[in-house]
Design an enzyme around this catalytic site. Structure first.
Site, PDB file in Angstrom:
ATOM      1  N   GLU A 182      24.578  40.786  17.169  1.00  0.00           N
ATOM      2  CA  GLU A 182      25.359  40.922  18.402  1.00  0.00           C
ATOM      3  C   GLU A 182      26.705  41.545  18.045  1.00  0.00           C
ATOM      4  O   GLU A 182      27.409  41.077  17.148  1.00  0.00           O
ATOM      5  CB  GLU A 182      25.544  39.550  19.072  1.00  0.00           C
ATOM      6  CG  GLU A 182      26.272  39.671  20.398  1.00  0.00           C
ATOM      7  CD  GLU A 182      25.994  38.516  21.359  1.00  0.00           C
ATOM      8  OE1 GLU A 182      25.064  37.726  21.119  1.00  0.00           O
ATOM      9  OE2 GLU A 182      26.722  38.419  22.359  1.00  0.00           O
ATOM     10  N   ARG A 183      27.015  42.630  18.722  1.00  0.00           N
ATOM     11  CA  ARG A 183      28.254  43.397  18.478  1.00  0.00           C
ATOM     12  C   ARG A 183      28.323  43.934  17.053  1.00  0.00           C
ATOM     13  O   ARG A 183      29.404  44.067  16.469  1.00  0.00           O
ATOM     14  CB  ARG A 183      29.501  42.573  18.783  1.00  0.00           C
ATOM     15  CG  ARG A 183      29.474  41.871  20.132  1.00  0.00           C
ATOM     16  CD  ARG A 183      29.116  42.787  21.258  1.00  0.00           C
ATOM     17  NE  ARG A 183      29.051  42.109  22.547  1.00  0.00           N
ATOM     18  CZ  ARG A 183      28.700  42.728  23.682  1.00  0.00           C
ATOM     19  NH1 ARG A 183      28.360  44.011  23.673  1.00  0.00           N
ATOM     20  NH2 ARG A 183      28.671  42.072  24.810  1.00  0.00           N
ATOM     21  N   LYS A 302      29.680  27.184  19.898  1.00  0.00           N
ATOM     22  CA  LYS A 302      30.097  27.787  21.172  1.00  0.00           C
ATOM     23  C   LYS A 302      29.394  26.977  22.251  1.00  0.00           C
ATOM     24  O   LYS A 302      28.170  27.014  22.362  1.00  0.00           O
ATOM     25  CB  LYS A 302      29.657  29.241  21.216  1.00  0.00           C
ATOM     26  CG  LYS A 302      29.836  29.942  22.563  1.00  0.00           C
ATOM     27  CD  LYS A 302      29.451  31.420  22.482  1.00  0.00           C
ATOM     28  CE  LYS A 302      29.580  32.123  23.830  1.00  0.00           C
ATOM     29  NZ  LYS A 302      29.239  33.561  23.749  1.00  0.00           N
ATOM     30  N   GLU A 306      29.791  31.218  28.485  1.00  0.00           N
ATOM     31  CA  GLU A 306      28.858  32.325  28.709  1.00  0.00           C
ATOM     32  C   GLU A 306      27.399  31.867  28.641  1.00  0.00           C
ATOM     33  O   GLU A 306      26.564  32.481  27.993  1.00  0.00           O
ATOM     34  CB  GLU A 306      29.116  33.449  27.697  1.00  0.00           C
ATOM     35  CG  GLU A 306      30.511  34.049  27.839  1.00  0.00           C
ATOM     36  CD  GLU A 306      30.767  35.245  26.932  1.00  0.00           C
ATOM     37  OE1 GLU A 306      30.153  35.325  25.857  1.00  0.00           O
ATOM     38  OE2 GLU A 306      31.578  36.101  27.324  1.00  0.00           O
ATOM     39  N   ARG A 351      41.201  34.314  34.428  1.00  0.00           N
ATOM     40  CA  ARG A 351      40.430  34.007  33.220  1.00  0.00           C
ATOM     41  C   ARG A 351      41.345  33.737  32.024  1.00  0.00           C
ATOM     42  O   ARG A 351      41.051  32.876  31.182  1.00  0.00           O
ATOM     43  CB  ARG A 351      39.481  35.174  32.907  1.00  0.00           C
ATOM     44  CG  ARG A 351      38.809  35.047  31.559  1.00  0.00           C
ATOM     45  CD  ARG A 351      37.764  36.126  31.350  1.00  0.00           C
ATOM     46  NE  ARG A 351      37.365  36.171  29.949  1.00  0.00           N
ATOM     47  CZ  ARG A 351      36.560  37.079  29.436  1.00  0.00           C
ATOM     48  NH1 ARG A 351      36.053  38.029  30.191  1.00  0.00           N
ATOM     49  NH2 ARG A 351      36.247  37.059  28.156  1.00  0.00           N
ATOM     50  N   ASP A 380      39.782  38.714  25.345  1.00  0.00           N
ATOM     51  CA  ASP A 380      38.642  38.945  24.478  1.00  0.00           C
ATOM     52  C   ASP A 380      38.814  40.140  23.535  1.00  0.00           C
ATOM     53  O   ASP A 380      38.284  41.208  23.815  1.00  0.00           O
ATOM     54  CB  ASP A 380      37.383  39.142  25.335  1.00  0.00           C
ATOM     55  CG  ASP A 380      36.115  38.942  24.537  1.00  0.00           C
ATOM     56  OD1 ASP A 380      36.211  38.552  23.372  1.00  0.00           O
ATOM     57  OD2 ASP A 380      35.029  39.174  25.107  1.00  0.00           O
ATOM     58  N   GLU A 408      33.987  45.725  18.648  1.00  0.00           N
ATOM     59  CA  GLU A 408      33.300  45.706  19.942  1.00  0.00           C
ATOM     60  C   GLU A 408      34.046  46.516  21.001  1.00  0.00           C
ATOM     61  O   GLU A 408      33.443  47.262  21.758  1.00  0.00           O
ATOM     62  CB  GLU A 408      33.147  44.249  20.416  1.00  0.00           C
ATOM     63  CG  GLU A 408      32.592  44.136  21.819  1.00  0.00           C
ATOM     64  CD  GLU A 408      32.455  42.685  22.301  1.00  0.00           C
ATOM     65  OE1 GLU A 408      32.745  41.763  21.526  1.00  0.00           O
ATOM     66  OE2 GLU A 408      32.047  42.495  23.461  1.00  0.00           O
ATOM     67  N   TRP A 558      33.991  39.831  34.947  1.00  0.00           N
ATOM     68  CA  TRP A 558      33.307  40.769  34.060  1.00  0.00           C
ATOM     69  C   TRP A 558      33.604  42.217  34.441  1.00  0.00           C
ATOM     70  O   TRP A 558      33.234  43.133  33.746  1.00  0.00           O
ATOM     71  CB  TRP A 558      31.782  40.504  34.089  1.00  0.00           C
ATOM     72  CG  TRP A 558      31.368  39.310  33.290  1.00  0.00           C
ATOM     73  CD1 TRP A 558      32.161  38.588  32.450  1.00  0.00           C
ATOM     74  CD2 TRP A 558      30.072  38.688  33.237  1.00  0.00           C
ATOM     75  NE1 TRP A 558      31.453  37.549  31.889  1.00  0.00           N
ATOM     76  CE2 TRP A 558      30.158  37.592  32.359  1.00  0.00           C
ATOM     77  CE3 TRP A 558      28.845  38.941  33.853  1.00  0.00           C
ATOM     78  CZ2 TRP A 558      29.077  36.754  32.060  1.00  0.00           C
ATOM     79  CZ3 TRP A 558      27.764  38.112  33.563  1.00  0.00           C
ATOM     80  CH2 TRP A 558      27.881  37.034  32.672  1.00  0.00           C
TER      81      TRP A 558
HETATM   82  O1  GCW Z   1      33.424  39.283  23.240  1.00  0.00           O
HETATM   83  C1  GCW Z   1      32.418  38.579  23.841  1.00  0.00           C
HETATM   84  C2  GCW Z   1      31.197  39.326  23.458  1.00  0.00           C
HETATM   85  C3  GCW Z   1      29.963  38.470  23.330  1.00  0.00           C
HETATM   86  C4  GCW Z   1      30.309  37.286  22.447  1.00  0.00           C
HETATM   87  C5  GCW Z   1      31.432  36.499  23.092  1.00  0.00           C
HETATM   88  C6  GCW Z   1      31.884  35.332  22.225  1.00  0.00           C
HETATM   89  C7  GCW Z   1      28.895  36.174  20.890  1.00  0.00           C
HETATM   90  O2  GCW Z   1      30.995  40.369  24.373  1.00  0.00           O
HETATM   91  O3  GCW Z   1      28.962  39.261  22.764  1.00  0.00           O
HETATM   92  O4  GCW Z   1      29.194  36.468  22.213  1.00  0.00           O
HETATM   93  O5  GCW Z   1      32.538  37.305  23.286  1.00  0.00           O
HETATM   94  O6  GCW Z   1      32.854  35.503  21.520  1.00  0.00           O
HETATM   95  O7  GCW Z   1      31.284  34.290  22.275  1.00  0.00           O
END
Ligand code: GCW
Length: 715
Positions: A182-183, A302, A306, A351, A380, A408, A558
Site C-alpha cells: 500500500e502506497r 490502526k 478508515e 478533519r 495526512d 504517496e 475525501w
Molecule cells: O495516507 C492514508 C493513505 C492510506 C493509509 C492511511 C493510514 C494505510 O492513503 O493508504 O492506509 O493513510 O495512514 O492509515
C-alpha cells in the site's frame, strides 16, 4: 555462442555492473584515490582486532574488513592479538583489557546502543578503539567510523561519543501478504511469504545491514490495514525466520494486530477488549509469539480508522483497546504502538481537529508500554503541514512521530524530493508546550516530559526494485529518516552531504551543487503542488497528480474541494476563530500567530485562512498573483535541478546519471501539469488573468480533468 546469447550476456554484464551501485545504497565503499586526509591516518593501520565473538560483532568485523579494504586497497588484516603500531580495536567495553578500558573513559555518557570511537595509546602504540556498552553499540560505531572514512572526514585524534536519542527507530512497512505494498512505489514487498521460512533471500540480510548502518532498530513487517492471518502459526513461523535474520543487526520485528483477529482466526464471537475470553486470546497469542521470537517488539495498531475494526465497535475506547493489548505483551517486555490517525465519517468537525479532540482527553490513561503514534501533521503526509497539535498537548503520554518516507502525496518514486528537509521542519517546530523552545523533537525524544518510551516511525519506501526505493534519490529519504530517528536534531544539510559522499562522490564540485539541489527540492514540490498552505488537492485514490476539482466522493473529507474551498471570494480553509477554530488546539503563543491573518506564516496561510483573491501578500503581490507565481517558481526550481544534474555526468556512473536525468524530465513535465491544472481550475473562481512571468497552459481544464490512471501503483 549464438548472437542472441552474446547480446543477452552483454546486457546482463552492463546491467549488473551499474545495477550493483544502485543496489549498494550508501555503502558503496569506493576505492579512495585522492583522499589524503583519510589514507594518511589510516595507512599504517595493520589490523583489526575484535574482542568478543557474538554474531553482531562478527558482522561488524566483516563490515570493517570489507569497507576498509575496498576503500584503501587490500592491506588490513584481521588479527587475533594487538601487535604492530596501529590497529582498530573493536569490542564492548567489558570485553576489552583493563588497560584499554582505562583509556576509553566514562562509558556512562552513552546508553546501551551508543558507541565511543577514540584514538588511544597502548604501550605507546597508536590504536583506534570502537566500543560501546553492548555489541550493537560497537556495530553502530563501526558504521559511523566507516561513514567518516567514506566521506573523507579526518580520523585523526578521534574522540567521539554518540548514542541514539530515541528508543524505537522503526520502519513501518505497509506490505500486504500478497506482496503488494500500500502506497509502495518500488515494486513488490521484500517479504517472500511463499518461500519463507526455509528460503532466506539475501535481500533480507542486505536490508538488515542497510538499516543497522543508520541505526534503525525495528521493523513492522505488515500493513496497518492489517490481515489477521499474519498471527496464525503458518505465518508466525515465517516471521520467526525473518526475526532470526534481523536479530544480530539489532533489529526487532513487530507486527500489525488486526483488532478483530480473535473473531477472524480465533473463532470467538467478539473482539470486545473487556471480554475475558478476548483478553485471554491475546495473552495466549502473545505467549505463542514470544515463544518463537523472545525479543519480539510488539504490535502496531490502526483501530477505528478508515474502516479498520477497533474497540469502538464494542462501545469501548482507544484506551481500552490499547491497554488490553498492552497487558498481553507486557510480561514479555513488548510495546503497543497505537495510532492516532483517526477521523470519522460521522463527525462533521474539521478533519484536522478530530484526532486531537479524541485523544487528548486520554492523556495519562495509557499503560506504560503503550506509545501513541501520531502523524507529523493533522491531515495526512502533505508536502507541507503545520506540526500536529497533539505534540503540544499530551505531556503524560509517550508520543512517537510517524513520517511517511514513501511519497504517496509527493510524486511517488518519480519525483526527486529530499524529505529530511520536511522532517527537520516538523521536528524543529516549537510547540510552546512548556514555553519557548519546547520543540516537537524534545517531545518525542522524551527530554521535555521525561518520557521513558520514545520513538520515531517512518512508512517505508522500500520494495523489491533493484535500487530498493524506485528513485535513486529516494534512497536518501530512507537514509535521512534513519539518521534523524537516531538524532532528531541533525540538519538536512548534514544528511544530504553525508549521503551524497557515501552514495556517489566526495568531489566538492559534485557534492556542493547536488546537495543544494536536494535541499531545494522539498520547497519545489510544495510550490508546484500545494503552495501557500494548500493541501490534499491530489487526484482521488492514488493521489498522483492534481485533482482540485474532485467533489464527488462519498465522504466529504475525501474530496479536495473540502480542503481548498475556492470560491468567488477567495481560497483556503478557515481554521481560525472565525472558522473551525482548529488554531485553538495549539498553545496560546502558536494559536495567536496562526489565528491572525497578518502573523500566520505565509507558507501555511491557506491551511488556516480563507483569503480573498485580492489580499496583499508580504511581497506586495495579490494572493492570486502570488499563488500563480509560486506555481511557476516550482516549475522553475525543477528546471534548475535539471541544470545542476546535467553537469554531474563525470562524477556519476552512466546508469544512475541517466536514471535521474529521465526522472527529472518527468518531474519537470509534471510540475507544469500541476501548475496548469491547478491554475486553470482556480482561475474559474478568481476570474483573473495570470500575472506576468507565469506561462499559460497549452491544454484546457477539461483535458486535465479527463486524465485517468487506472493502474496507478500503490493504490
Ligand atoms: O495516507 C492514508 C493513505 C492510506 C493509509 C492511511 C493510514 C494505510 O492513503 O493508504 O492506509 O493513510 O495512514 O492509515
Amino acid at each position: 555462442m549464438s548472437f542472441l546469447r552474446l547480446v543477452i550476456s552483454f546486457c546482463f554484464i552492463s546491467f549488473s555492473a551499474s545495477a550493483q551501485k544502485d543496489y549498494k545504497l550508501w555503502l558503496q565503499y569506493e576505492k579512495k584515490i585522492n583522499a589524503k586526509l583519510v589514507t594518511n591516518y589510516l595507512q599504517d593501520i595493520q589490523g583489526i582486532v575484535a574482542f568478543g565473538n557474538s554474531e553482531t560483532l562478527k558482522i561488524g568485523l566483516n563490515e570493517l574488513d570489507l569497507g576498509l579494504n575496498n576503500m584503501l586497497g587490500n592491506k588490513i588484516s584481521m588479527k587475533s592479538k594487538l601487535e604492530g603500531d596501529k590497529n582498530i580495536i573493536i569490542g564492548s567495553k567489558e570485553s576489552l583489557s583493563l588497560e584499554i578500558q582505562k583509556e576509553i573513559g566514562n562509558i556512562d555518557q552513552i546508553n546501551d546502543e551508543g558507541f565511543i570511537i577514540k584514538s588511544i595509546l597502548i604501550k605507546n602504540k597508536k590504536q583506534i578503539v570502537i566500543t560501546g556498552k553492548k555489541d550493537i553499540g560497537v556495530l553502530y560505531g563501526i558504521y559511523s567510523f566507516l561513514r567518516l572514512v567514506q566521506s573523507d572526514k579526518s580520523i585523526k585524534n578521534l574522540n567521539i561519543a554518540d548514542a541514539p536519542k530515541t528508543n524505537i527507530r522503526i520502519l513501518n512497512h505497509w506490505d500486504n501478504l500478497d506482496r503488494t505494498v500500500e502506497r509502495g512505489y518500488a515494486g513488490f514487498s521484500l517479504w517472500n511469504w511463499q518461500k519463507l521460512p526455509d528460503f532466506i533471500d539475501q535481500r533480507y540480510i542486505d536490508y538488515a545491514r542497510a538499516n543497522a548502518s543508520i541505526g534503525i532498530n525495528g521493523t513492522v513487517l505488515t500493513n496497518v490495514n492489517a490481515n489477521a492471518l499474519i498471527l496464525t502459526p503458518q505465518y508466525l513461523e515465517k516471521v520467526e525466520a525473518l526475526a532470526n535474520v534481523f536479530r544480530p543487526y539489532g533489529i526487532k520485528v513487530y507486527l500489525t494486530a488486526r483488532f478483530s483477529a480473535p473473531i477472524e482466526i480465533g473463532g470467538l464471537k467478539t473482539a470486545d477488549p473487556k471480554d475475558a475470553e478476548v483478553m485471554n486470546w491475546w495473552k495466549n497469542k502473545a505467549a505463542e509469539i514470544y515463544k518463537r521470537i523472545p525479543d519480539f517488539g510488539g504490535f502496531l495498531v490502526k483501530a477505528n480508522s478508515e474502516g479498520q475494526p477497533g474497540p469502538q465497535n464494542y462501545g469501548r475506547d482507544h484506551v481500552d483497546g490499547a491497554n488490553m493489548l498492552a497487558d498481553a505483551v507486557a510480561p514479555f517486555g513488548g510495546v503497543i504502538m497505537w495510532r492516532a490517525f483517526v477521523y470519522s465519517e460521522h463527525d462533521a468537525n474539521d478533519r484536522a481537529k478530530q484526532a486531537y479532540a479524541e485523544f487528548v482527553p486520554y492523556d495519562g490513561k495509557f499503560k506504560e508500554n503503550v506509545i501513541v503514534q501520531v502523524k507529523n501533521g493533522a491531515i495526512d503526509f502533505q508536502p507541507r503541514e503545520p506540526f500536529h497539535p497533539m505534540f503540544g498537548a499530551m505531556p503524560k503520554t509517550p508520543l512517537m512521530i510517524e513520517f511517511q518516507i514513501t511519497q504517496e502525496y509527493l510524486g511517488f518514486s518519480t519525483h526527486l524530493v529530499f524529505l529530511p528537509k520536511l522532517f527537520q521542519e516538523v521536528l524543529a517546530s516549537d510547540t510552546y508546550q512548556k514555553g519557548e523552545g519546547t520543540t516537537v523533537a524534545k517531545v518525542i525524544d522524551g527530554t521535555l516530559n521525561k518520557t521513558k518510551l520514545t520513538g520515531i516511525a517512518g512508512v517505508s519506501n522500500i520494495g523489491n526494485d533493484l535500487n530498493w526505493t524506485g528513485h535513486p534519490f529516494a534512497q536518501a529519504n530512507w537514509y535521512g529518516f534513519g539518521r534523524l530517528a537516531w538524532n532528531p536534531y541533525l540538519d538536512a544539510e548534514t544528511i544530504a552531504d553525508e549521503w551524497l559522499r557515501c552514495t556517489f562522490s566526495n568531489n566538492e564540485n559534485f557534492v556542493k551543487p547536488v546537495a543544494a539541489m536536494m535541499i531545494e527540492s522539498r520547497e519545489a514540490v510544495v510550490n508546484y503542488m500545494t503552495p501557500l498552505g494548500l493541501h490534499h488537492i491530489m487526484d482521488t485514490g492514488h493521489h498522483y497528480g492534481p485533482g482540485p476539482w474532485v467533489s464527488n466522493l462519498s465522504r466529504p473529507e475525501w474530496n479536495p474541494v473540502y480542503y481548498h474551498k475556492a470560491d468567488k471570494n477567495g481560497i483556503g480553509f478557515d481554521r481560525s476563530k472565525t472558522g473551525t477554530n482548529a488554531t485553538a488546539q495549539y498553545a496560546p503563543e502558536i494559536e495567536k500567530t496562526f489565528d491572525n491573518l497578518e502573523t500566520c506564516p505565509e507558507n501555511e496561510l491557506l491551511w488556516f485562512h480563507h483569503v480573498s483573491w485580492d489580499y496583499k501578500l508580504k511581497n506586495g503581490q495579490t494572493l492570486w498573483n502570488g499563488l500563480a507565481l509560486k506555481y511557476q517558481e516550482g516549475v522553475n526550481q525543477v528546471a534548475a535541478m535539471q541544470n545542476i544534474w546535467n553537469k554531474t555526468h563525470k562524477y556519476v556512473d552512466d546508469e544512475r546519471f541517466k536514471e535521474v536525468q529521465m526522472l527529472l524530465e518527468i518531474q519537470y513535465k509534471e510540475a507544469k501539469w500541476w501548475r496548469d491544472a491547478c491554475l486553470l481550475y482556480f482561475q474559474q473562481y478568481s476570474e483573473k488573468e495570470l500575472p506576468l512571468g507565469v506561462e499559460k497552459s497549452t491544454q484546457s481544464l477539461d483535458y486535465f480533468k479527463s486524465l485517468k490512471f487506472p493502474f496507478a501503483p500503490g493504490n
